[in-house]
Design a protein around this motif. Structure first.
Motif, PDB file in Angstrom:
ATOM      1  N   ALA A 191       0.836  -1.215   0.000  1.00  0.00           N
ATOM      2  CA  ALA A 191       0.000   0.000   0.000  1.00  0.00           C
ATOM      3  C   ALA A 191       0.865   1.258   0.000  1.00  0.00           C
ATOM      4  N   VAL A 192       1.902   1.253   0.831  1.00  0.00           N
ATOM      5  CA  VAL A 192       2.802   2.410   0.867  1.00  0.00           C
ATOM      6  C   VAL A 192       3.479   2.587  -0.485  1.00  0.00           C
ATOM      7  N   GLN A 193       3.962   1.479  -1.046  1.00  0.00           N
ATOM      8  CA  GLN A 193       4.657   1.586  -2.328  1.00  0.00           C
ATOM      9  C   GLN A 193       3.713   2.030  -3.443  1.00  0.00           C
ATOM     10  N   TRP A 194       2.471   1.580  -3.404  1.00  0.00           N
ATOM     11  CA  TRP A 194       1.470   2.007  -4.388  1.00  0.00           C
ATOM     12  C   TRP A 194       1.424   3.538  -4.435  1.00  0.00           C
ATOM     13  N   HIS A 195       1.390   4.154  -3.264  1.00  0.00           N
ATOM     14  CA  HIS A 195       1.254   5.615  -3.205  1.00  0.00           C
ATOM     15  C   HIS A 195       2.571   6.335  -3.497  1.00  0.00           C
ATOM     16  N   LEU A 196       3.683   5.705  -3.166  1.00  0.00           N
ATOM     17  CA  LEU A 196       4.966   6.269  -3.571  1.00  0.00           C
ATOM     18  C   LEU A 196       5.082   6.291  -5.098  1.00  0.00           C
ATOM     19  N   GLU A 197       4.593   5.241  -5.739  1.00  0.00           N
ATOM     20  CA  GLU A 197       4.609   5.186  -7.206  1.00  0.00           C
ATOM     21  C   GLU A 197       3.728   6.287  -7.801  1.00  0.00           C
ATOM     22  N   ASP A 198       2.619   6.608  -7.135  1.00  0.00           N
ATOM     23  CA  ASP A 198       1.776   7.729  -7.576  1.00  0.00           C
ATOM     24  C   ASP A 198       2.526   9.053  -7.445  1.00  0.00           C
TER      25      ASP A 198
END
Length: 201
Positions: free
Chosen positions: A48-55
């Motif tokens: 989940a954290v990485q998903w938003h970092l990618e955004d």
């Protein structure tokens, strides 16, 4: 079924992350350390954290220095994710270590934990696609297109869950067997990445 446990924990983790929707939020302590439930919750939290970092890193106006810092954070997240997948596979390895293997047993193309990794990402896709179906400022056409995509994702979740449970059943019965390979990623290893070991001379 184990896939149901995974889905419940992944959905709870995804929901908990979005209570703050902050990539710097501390993961809550929900399960005892070193339990399979803890590993699953932590796995999805990392995703989940990485998903938003990618955004964030795709913002066309992002400061290059910030972008580099986030890229390195994503690299570390990928390594943490891989390490956790290997921990989950170790759990299954220990669980099924004494199973008698059939003479015609076969190896699956991916281990149980890597299939579970895909389920974690899929739960995140479903969460965010559902958000898009309800985004008030989006056009009706956009929301309908996202409804169509959401239905496909839900079908994919059902199929993947069935496949995970079937794989675990096959391993338990001895018709398939686990063989765990460490990822041996090279770019993070200062002894294997030429850019890193040449810079240390």
């Amino acid at each position: 079924m184990f896939s149901q446990l995974c889905s419940e924990i992944f959905e709870a983790s995804t929901s908990k992350y979005h209570d703050t929707d902050d990539v710097d939020a501390v993961m809550p302590s929900v399960y005892p350390d070193q339990t399979i439930e803890y590993y699953l919750f932590r796995k999805n939290w990392i995703d989940a954290v990485q998903w938003h970092l990618e955004d964030i890193i795709r913002n066309p106006e992002i400061d290059p220095v910030e972008a580099l810092a986030i890229k390195r954070r994503i690299d570390k997240s990928n390594q943490d994710r891989t390490d956790l997948v290997e921990m989950i596979d170790s759990y299954f390895w220990q669980k099924y270590i004494n199973v008698t293997r059939a003479t015609d047993a076969t190896i699956n193309t991916e281990s149980p934990a890597w299939a579970i990794d895909r389920l974690s990402i899929l739960i995140l896709k479903i969460y965010h696609m559902k958000q898009e179906t309800e985004r008030p400022e989006a056009t009706p056409e956009h929301r309908q297109a996202c409804v169509n995509k959401l239905n496909i994702l839900l079908e994919q979740k059902a199929d993947l869950s069935t496949a995970i449970d079937q794989l675990l059943s096959d391993i338990e019965q001895g018709s398939k067997w686990m063989k765990v390979y460490k990822q041996m990623k090279m770019y993070n290893d200062p002894a294997l990445n030429p850019v890193l070991y040449r810079s240390n001379k």
